[in-house]
Design a protein around this motif. Structure first.
Motif, PDB file in Angstrom:
ATOM      1  N   UNK B  68       0.834  -1.217   0.000  1.00 24.11           N
ATOM      2  CA  UNK B  68       0.000   0.000   0.000  1.00 24.11           C
ATOM      3  C   UNK B  68       0.863   1.259   0.000  1.00 24.11           C
ATOM      4  N   UNK B  69       0.278   2.332  -0.494  1.00 23.89           N
ATOM      5  CA  UNK B  69       0.984   3.612  -0.579  1.00 23.89           C
ATOM      6  C   UNK B  69       0.303   4.625   0.341  1.00 23.89           C
ATOM      7  N   UNK B  91      -9.233   7.670   7.513  1.00 23.38           N
ATOM      8  CA  UNK B  91      -8.145   7.078   6.722  1.00 23.38           C
ATOM      9  C   UNK B  91      -7.757   5.702   7.287  1.00 23.38           C
ATOM     10  N   UNK B  93      -9.528   3.610   9.219  1.00 20.43           N
ATOM     11  CA  UNK B  93     -10.597   2.610   9.023  1.00 20.43           C
ATOM     12  C   UNK B  93     -10.642   2.161   7.575  1.00 20.43           C
ATOM     13  N   UNK B  95      -8.280   1.813   5.553  1.00 13.64           N
ATOM     14  CA  UNK B  95      -7.205   0.845   5.298  1.00 13.64           C
ATOM     15  C   UNK B  95      -7.354  -0.409   6.144  1.00 13.64           C
ATOM     16  N   UNK B 134      -0.373  10.976  10.112  1.00 12.39           N
ATOM     17  CA  UNK B 134      -0.798   9.771   9.370  1.00 12.39           C
ATOM     18  C   UNK B 134       0.366   8.798   9.164  1.00 12.39           C
ATOM     19  N   UNK B 138      -1.087   5.144   9.895  1.00 10.67           N
ATOM     20  CA  UNK B 138      -1.343   4.253   8.750  1.00 10.67           C
ATOM     21  C   UNK B 138      -0.012   3.587   8.403  1.00 10.67           C
TER      22      UNK B 138
END
Lengths: 220, 202
Positions: B68-69, B91, B93, B95, B134, B138
């Protein structure tokens, strides 16, 4: 995928609750149109089921365009749309989430506009349940094609002028079906109301499939 | 140290926007560690990052990404009407990540006091800090940051350096586009110089 669509819709509705510009603009627009209607065409003509239905759906079509554009304008501030599209699966969830949240907003707008029409024009409703089905399906059928048009015009400076020009001709068959269905429900034609409701359902399905196919590619 | 499968590459990538060639036959590969993208204003740094993130169509060439990016652009990419916390929860949730670390990350970035305020009522620096949190909430293996130091005060710059260092230790691939901050050269695994849309390893 459905979870992600629900997340996008919930995010949109939460932002709309805090900044209800779209709902307020749409409700104001529809209320003014209903008020003007009886003044412009006279109370007798305004109470005609065909005329009242046509003006209601025309107002709702413009309200859909207003609410959709406001929703995407908010996304463009601070590049929030890019933040969503950059997420894995974000491109695919965007269309569904927007349509779902706009449908919820428009149900509210349609309920207020419909009640205003019924009260101010003193309309009699022969088949309330049929009317509810037609209005719900009509409302659900409106956002998919408008969202597609807004996405296609997203990077254009003149999108505020272009979106209605692009959307309204495509919406004509839906508006005719919704108007005829509403008129049939008001006057007691059950079969007519259900037939037009079926057509509205078909429009909703076709344009949703079109949007799910086009928007992920078009958003680039 | 935890090693993630991370990285991305562009092969012969050309990007044309508004009839203008922005990237010209660029071939680059980024792997775990810090990669710096350097170049003057308008050289194509942002477009290179957006091409790696899959946010611009390639007129020619290929793009390959492992994992993922997480792309953080030069604007905060937070939705107005939502608070900083709500944006980051969305964001995470989306992912499928855990949301429990969000409060701690926002506090660590110095925006704990304002995390329940709608983002339009935050300063540019606070919005930037919330967006950069983030990186910690993330866990995408590929991290693309476009001019991440913009709007940050000295404390924010130091916090970001720490954050990049931790991401390196975790084995994430980090690509930072900036025309300043020469101190990052010391910890960079690779450098890409870009000018007039043409990229070279520096």
């Amino acid at each position: 995928m459905i979870d992600r669509i629900a997340l996008v819709a919930a995010r949109e509705l939460r932002a709309e609750r805090r900044q209800p510009d779209g709902v307020v603009a749409a409700v104001t627009f529809i209320a003014v149109l209903v008020l003007l209607e009886s003044l412009v065409v006279g109370p007798q003509i305004a109470r005609d089921a065909d005329v009242a239905s046509a003006l209601f759906w025309l107002a709702l079509a413009f309200a859909t365009i207003l609410a959709t554009m406001r929703s995407f304008d908010r996304e463009l501030e601070d590049d929030a749309l890019e933040g969503l599209v950059a997420l894995p699966g974000g491109r695919d969830a965007l269309f569904g989430g927007k349509v779902l949240s706009l449908a919820v907003v428009l149900v509210l707008v349609a309920a207020i506009g419909g009640l205003l029409s019924l009260v101010l024009l003193d309309l009699a409703v022969a088949l309330p349940l049929h009317l509810l089905v037609v209005v719900l399906l009509g409302v659900v059928a409106l956002p998919p094609i408008v969202v597609v048009d807004v996405v296609l015009a997203l990077r254009l400076r003149a999108r505020a002028a272009l979106v209605p020009i692009l959307a309204l001709p495509v919406l004509v068959p839906q508006l005719v079906a919704a108007t005829r269905g509403t008129s049939a429900a008001l006057t007691g034609d059950a079969l007519g109301a259900l037939s037009w409701a079926g057509l509205l359902f078909a429009f909703a399905v076709v344009y949703t499939v079109v949007g799910l196919t086009i928007v992920p590619a078009a958003i680039e | 140290m935890r090693t993630l499968q991370s990285g991305a590459s562009l092969h012969d990538a050309t990007v044309v926007l508004d009839d203008r060639v922005i990237l010209r036959a660029v071939s680059v590969a980024v792997g775990p560690g810090l990669t710096l993208v350097r170049g003057p204003n308008g050289s194509g740094k942002t477009t290179l990052l957006r091409a790696l993130a899959g946010l611009v169509p390639l007129a020619r060439g290929d793009r390959h990404v492992f994992g993922d990016v997480l792309y953080i652009g030069h604007r905060p990419m937070l939705l107005r009407g939502l608070t900083a916390r709500e944006n980051l929860e969305f964001f995470a949730r989306f992912r499928g990540s855990d949301t429990r670390s969000i409060d701690g990350a926002l506090r660590a970035w110095g925006v704990g006091e304002v995390m329940d305020r709608p983002v339009e009522r935050l300063s540019a620096g606070e919005r930037r800090r919330a967006a950069l949190a983030r990186v910690e909430t993330e866990r995408a293996p590929l991290l693309l940051m476009d001019e991440p130091f913009a709007d940050l005060d000295d404390a924010g710059v130091n916090r970001l350096r720490q954050s990049i260092a931790h991401a390196r230790e975790d084995g994430r691939a980090i690509v930072v586009a900036t025309h300043a901050h020469p101190e990052l050269d010391e910890i960079a695994r690779a450098r890409i110089a870009i000018d007039y849309g043409a990229a070279t390893a520096a």
